[in-house]
Write a protein that holds these residues in place. Structure first.
Motif, PDB file in Angstrom:
ATOM      1  N   ALA A   1       0.727  -0.993  -0.108  1.00  0.00           N
ATOM      2  CA  ALA A   1       0.172   0.009  -0.005  1.00  0.00           C
ATOM      3  C   ALA A   1       0.874   1.146   0.024  1.00  0.00           C
ATOM      4  CB  ALA A   1      -1.025   0.083   1.251  1.00  0.00           C
TER       5      ALA A   1
ATOM      6  N   GLN B   1       2.555   1.401  -3.497  1.00  0.00           N
ATOM      7  CA  GLN B   1       1.406   1.974  -4.446  1.00  0.00           C
ATOM      8  C   GLN B   1       1.452   3.565  -4.486  1.00  0.00           C
ATOM      9  OE1 GLN B   1      -2.398   0.839  -3.019  1.00  0.00           O
ATOM     10  NE2 GLN B   1      -3.403   1.490  -5.039  1.00  0.00           N
ATOM     11  N   ALA B   2       1.533   4.335  -3.211  1.00  0.00           N
ATOM     12  CA  ALA B   2       1.580   5.603  -2.815  1.00  0.00           C
ATOM     13  C   ALA B   2       2.868   6.287  -3.477  1.00  0.00           C
ATOM     14  CB  ALA B   2       1.007   5.862  -1.664  1.00  0.00           C
TER      15      ALA B   2
ATOM     16  N   HIS C   1       5.675   5.559  -1.526  1.00  0.00           N
ATOM     17  CA  HIS C   1       6.281   5.971  -0.258  1.00  0.00           C
ATOM     18  C   HIS C   1       7.406   4.831   0.014  1.00  0.00           C
ATOM     19  CE1 HIS C   1       2.562   8.410   0.884  1.00  0.00           C
ATOM     20  NE2 HIS C   1       3.392   9.011   0.038  1.00  0.00           N
TER      21      HIS C   1
ATOM     22  N   PRO D   1       1.876  10.782  13.641  1.00  0.00           N
ATOM     23  CA  PRO D   1       0.772  10.451  12.571  1.00  0.00           C
ATOM     24  C   PRO D   1       1.386  10.973  11.549  1.00  0.00           C
ATOM     25  CG  PRO D   1      -0.223  11.856  14.639  1.00  0.00           C
ATOM     26  CD  PRO D   1       1.301  11.721  14.811  1.00  0.00           C
TER      27      PRO D   1
ATOM     28  N   ARG E   1       0.862   7.810   8.606  1.00  0.00           N
ATOM     29  CA  ARG E   1       0.085   8.027   7.652  1.00  0.00           C
ATOM     30  C   ARG E   1       0.744   7.644   6.184  1.00  0.00           C
ATOM     31  NH1 ARG E   1      -3.966   6.781   6.293  1.00  0.00           N
ATOM     32  NH2 ARG E   1      -5.575   7.911   5.194  1.00  0.00           N
ATOM     33  N   MET E   2       2.058   8.091   6.019  1.00  0.00           N
ATOM     34  CA  MET E   2       2.917   7.862   4.865  1.00  0.00           C
ATOM     35  C   MET E   2       3.268   6.491   4.913  1.00  0.00           C
ATOM     36  SD  MET E   2       5.134  11.196   4.308  1.00  0.00           S
ATOM     37  CE  MET E   2       5.874  10.420   2.871  1.00  0.00           C
TER      38      MET E   2
ATOM     39  N   PRO F   1      -0.403   3.650   5.100  1.00  0.00           N
ATOM     40  CA  PRO F   1      -1.842   4.615   4.855  1.00  0.00           C
ATOM     41  C   PRO F   1      -2.868   3.499   5.164  1.00  0.00           C
ATOM     42  CG  PRO F   1      -0.609   4.005   2.851  1.00  0.00           C
ATOM     43  CD  PRO F   1       0.195   3.365   3.956  1.00  0.00           C
ATOM     44  N   GLN F   2      -3.182   2.253   5.313  1.00  0.00           N
ATOM     45  CA  GLN F   2      -4.299   1.673   5.600  1.00  0.00           C
ATOM     46  C   GLN F   2      -4.643   1.430   7.160  1.00  0.00           C
ATOM     47  OE1 GLN F   2      -1.435   0.314   4.967  1.00  0.00           O
ATOM     48  NE2 GLN F   2      -1.560  -1.519   3.788  1.00  0.00           N
TER      49      GLN F   2
END
Lengths: 316, 100
Positions: A149, A152-153, A155, A273, A277-278, A281-282
């Motif tokens: 995930a 995918q972003a 990161h 946070p 978050r990075m 992400p899920q």
């Protein structure tokens, strides 16, 4: 038990927020105040370091880094009992990292009671910001799904380390530390009024805002109720003992041990946070922020710090 | 004065993605954009805009329709699943079309 005056400002914000008052500090002010607090704490730590040989502090600093890495590793399997891998990793990182404002309130508590503490505790605060975030990222990637995930972003490790090591709170704390260290007491003297004397008054304004923010988080409690409450109260109480253990091992004074216990018990709500978050992400940010900010932060301010003081006095 | 038809992509998303998005815009040779802090309510809950960690941003950029659509698709693929993200395209008419 007498409530510290700075905490009264937090209660005012909390009450105003819960009563849905239109009181709101502009977010630019919030940003400014947090920059000030982080810099001021860093400078204070730097001044303390300037007074003593680095080699004296180094072994303690290594132990503190170790503590920061151990906390999420201990916490993670416990959280896994009820939580998914990603949520457990994210919350473990939040609790391994620290809350600067909780530290500042503990310092105010100690100075009100005339309890002295080692000046290098500020350095400990700076050191504790990072290791837990790195461990949290590693934990979240134990299984492929989480890594997927983040990938995918876009990161990757590079970006995550950049966020962890160069997040604004780390930059300001370390920056302040270096400024204090380089300038020394004489160099900082012209800035004393601003960075040392004004610290507590500014802290009160910041706490007023934090009261409003925490009041806004109570909605999450209604949603996730018991679990968030149990984590938010149980985890800091347990972690304070790790802080006390390390503090005793390092041979700190009672005040220093209370501060280290408070650092261990506090949870990050600025650096963690954003980094988590990075990295994951899920993971549900409402869960970690609800526990860290909605429960643990007020708990530490109102109940935790005096309790950790009591715990500590069992050993002195 | 002549007005040229272009597409405007507007997106509302989480502030943590700002650096990623700017990087992506640069990669895709988008020539300009505007980012503002945003607050409001959506599927990911209410953002009151008074706290760093859960702040939202709104971004607007103007380009040709094909680029805007391709860009929106890539953003959706990368961030749509786990981040708060809303995007929409509008047809706009601009002065000095060569700027976009």
């Amino acid at each position: 038990m007498q409530i510290d005056p700075v905490v009264l400002f937090f209660l005012l914000g909390l009450a105003a927020g819960l009563a849905k008052s239109d009181l709101k500090l502009p977010s630019a002010l919030y940003d400014t105040l947090s920059v000030f607090l982080l810099l001021a704490i860093g400078i204070k730590g730097g001044l303390a370091l300037a007074k003593q040989p680095i080699m004296d502090v180094l072994p303690q600093a290594m132990l503190v880094l170790l503590m920061g890495a151990i906390i999420p590793l201990l916490l993670y399997p416990l959280l896994r009992i009820r939580l998914s891998q990603v949520d457990a990793a994210s919350i473990a990182a939040h609790y391994g990292s620290t809350s600067v404002v909780t530290f500042a309130v503990c310092v105010a508590y100690l100075s009100r009671l005339n309890i002295s503490y080692e000046s290098q505790t500020t350095l400990f605060l700076v050191l504790l910001e990072m290791p837990a975030l790195v461990v949290g990222v590693i934990l979240s990637r134990l299984k492929g799904s989480a890594a997927g995930a983040a990938k995918q972003a876009g990161h990757g490790w590079g970006k995550l380390l950049h966020e962890v090591l160069l997040g604004k709170s780390v930059v300001l704390l370390i920056g302040g530390l270096l400024i204090g260290l380089i300038a020394g007491p004489q160099g900082i003297q012209p800035l004393d009024r601003m960075y040392l004397d004004l610290f507590k008054p500014v802290l009160t304004l910041f706490l007023l805002e934090m009261g409003l923010v925490v009041a806004g988080k109570f909605g999450i409690l209604r949603q996730h109720g018991a679990l968030v409450l149990a984590i938010g109260v149980g985890v800091p109480l347990a972690l304070s003992w790790i802080g006390i253990g390390f503090g005793l091992m390092m041979g700190l004074s009672p005040g220093g041990v209370v501060l280290l216990a408070t650092l261990a018990a506090s949870a990050s709500y600025i650096a963690a946070p954003a980094a988590m978050r990075m990295a994951v992400p899920q993971a549900n940010p409402a869960l970690s922020l609800g526990a860290a900010l909605g429960v643990t932060f007020p708990f530490n301010l109102l109940v935790g710090i005096p309790v950790y003081h009591q715990f500590t006095m069992l050993f002195f | 004065m002549a007005f040229y038809p272009k597409s405007m992509l507007t997106l509302v998303t989480e502030a943590v993605l700002e650096n990623d998005l700017v990087e992506l815009f640069n990669e895709r040779k988008i020539r300009g954009w505007t980012i503002v802090a945003a607050r409001g309510k959506g599927a990911h809950g209410e953002k009151r805009g008074n706290f760093d960690a859960n702040e939202n941003i709104q971004i607007e950029l103007i380009t040709d329709t094909a680029s805007a659509e391709a860009l929106a698709e890539e953003i959706m693929q990368r961030f749509g699943e786990h981040f708060a993200l809303v995007q929409w395209l509008s047809e706009v008419r601009v002065l000095r079309g060569e700027k976009f």
